[in-house]
Scaffold this motif. Sequence first.
Motif, PDB file in Angstrom:
ATOM      1  N   LYS A 173     -66.637   7.806 -39.021  1.00 57.02           N
ATOM      2  CA  LYS A 173     -66.176   6.927 -40.307  1.00 57.02           C
ATOM      3  C   LYS A 173     -64.821   6.988 -40.849  1.00 57.02           C
TER       4      LYS A 173
ATOM      5  N   ALA B 188     -63.070  -1.393 -47.866  1.00 60.50           N
ATOM      6  CA  ALA B 188     -63.468  -0.903 -49.134  1.00 60.50           C
ATOM      7  C   ALA B 188     -62.587   0.590 -49.356  1.00 60.50           C
TER       8      ALA B 188
ATOM      9  N   GLU C  45     -73.622 -10.164 -46.189  1.00 64.29           N
ATOM     10  CA  GLU C  45     -73.110  -9.455 -44.869  1.00 64.29           C
ATOM     11  C   GLU C  45     -73.126 -10.299 -43.520  1.00 64.29           C
TER      12      GLU C  45
ATOM     13  N   MET D 292     -68.393  -7.689 -44.933  1.00 63.14           N
ATOM     14  CA  MET D 292     -69.130  -8.133 -46.177  1.00 63.14           C
ATOM     15  C   MET D 292     -67.950  -9.346 -46.420  1.00 63.14           C
TER      16      MET D 292
ATOM     17  N   ILE E 234     -66.875  -3.432 -43.049  1.00 57.77           N
ATOM     18  CA  ILE E 234     -67.938  -2.365 -43.470  1.00 57.77           C
ATOM     19  C   ILE E 234     -67.906  -1.195 -42.456  1.00 57.77           C
TER      20      ILE E 234
END
Length: 427
Positions: free
Chosen positions: A103, A118, A191, A272, A281
Motif C-alpha cells: 500500500k 486519500a 464505492e 470512492m 482507494i
Amino acid sequence: MNILILGSGGREHALAWKIAASPLTDKLYCAPGNAGIAREAECVALDINDHAAVIAFARDRKIDLVVVGPEAPLCAGVVDDLEAAGIRAFGPGKWAARLEGSKGFTKDLCRAHNIPTAAYRRFKQAAPAKAYVREHGAPIVVKADGLAAGKGVVVADTIEEAEAAVDTMFGGGLGQPAWEIVIEDCLVGEEASFFALCDGETAIPLASAQDHKRVGDGDKGPNTGGMGAYSPAPVMTGEINRRVMDDIVLPTVRALKTIGAPYKGVLFAGLMITDSGPQLIEYNVRFGDPECQVLMLRLMSDLVPALIAARDGQLKNFDLRWHDESALTVVIASKGYPGAYGKGSEIRGLDDAARVEGVEIFHAGTKADDGRILANGGRVLNVCARGKSVAEAQARAYQAVDRIHWPEGFCRRDIGWRAVAREKGGS
Ligand code: AMP
C-alpha cells in the motif's frame, strides 16, 4: 492454442468458460481448478506456488499462454519466471504487482504523479502512528502494508479504535507483525470497482462493477471476499469513467513504465466516488472475484486475443465489445463463512437452476465425487444472470438460487439493492 489458467475459484471458472468459448483455444487446462471448471477445462493437480512445477507442466503440454487468476502467485513473480522460461503469461510481473502487494508503494506513486487518493502518512512504529492519529482525529483509516486477504484495513470511527488498530497490526494480530502501516483520511462517497486491461504502455477500459463485501443483508456483518456483484455500476457515469481512465489508470501505467516495471494485465481500481470526483482507494493486480464473473457475462468479444494483445503490448488499437445488458451474481457460501465452516455436503439442483433464462452458474469451491457435487470451500457457488436491467438479472439469479438444494449453504437476498433502487427511482 493450448492455454493454462492458474487458480480454483469462481473467477477462474468464469475465465475458463469464456476462454473455452474462444475459437482460438485448442486445449484448456486449469490448475488446480474445481468441479465446475472441470466442465470447461482439464483440471490438473499442480501446486501453483511451485513455479518450477508450473513451468515444467507448461513445457510438457506446449502451453502457448498462461493466465494467472489470483494475486499471490502474481506478487510472487510467477509471470516473470514463466516469461524467463520462454512461456507467454498474462498478468503483471512481480515489480508491477507491488500495486497490490504494498500500500505504501501505491500511495507514494499516487502522490508523485498527482493521482487522486486519500491523504496519508506511512509509519514503521506504533508511537508516532498513534500521535498522528490523535493529532488528526477520527474518522481515520489504518492499513497494514502487504497482502492481508482483505483483513488489513480498519476504518476507525474513534481515535481509540484507530490506536487499537495500530497496536493490533504492529503487535502481530493479523498473523505476523506489520512492518509498516499507512494511515489515511477517510473518504466519503459510494464505492465502485473499475477494471482496465493494460499492456505496459497503455490501457483500455473493461467495465465497472459494484460488489457487496459484508456477509449479511443490508451490507451488515463482517467483511468477506465478496457475497455478490453486478455490472455496470450505475454510479459510474461516462464522465466518471473518463476521469478514472485519464486521472488514475493511465497515469499509473505511465508511471510504472517510467520506473521500469511496466504493468501488463488487468488493473482493478477500487474507487470512492466522492463529491469532488473519483478517488483511488486501492489497486488490485487481477480480476476481482466475484466481479470477474459479471464482466465475463457481459463481454461479447473473444477474451483470448485481448489477453494476448495485453501480453504483447498491442492494445493501442484494440477494441472490446460488450453486451448492453446488466449482469449480477449471487454468492452461495457455506454456513459459518467467513468464520469456520464445514466441507463435503452435497449440492443438488444445479442443472435445474442453470435452465433459468440468462443464468450461468460458476463454481467457486466445489469438488466432484462419483457424479455428486460437494461443497469444498467458504464461497461455493456463483449464481449469475444477465438481464435488461439489474432488477431483471437479480430476479433471474434468485429464481435459480431457489432451485438449488443445499441446506448447508446460505446467500444474501439483496444483492444489487442499490442499483435496483436507483432503477426504480428512474435515476
Ligand atoms: P482496501 O483493502 O484498501 O480496499 O480497503 C477495504 C475497504 O475499506 C474498502 O473497500 C473501503 O470500504 C474501506 N476503505 C479503505 N480505505 C478507505 C478510505 N480512505 N476511506 C474510506 N473507506 C476506506
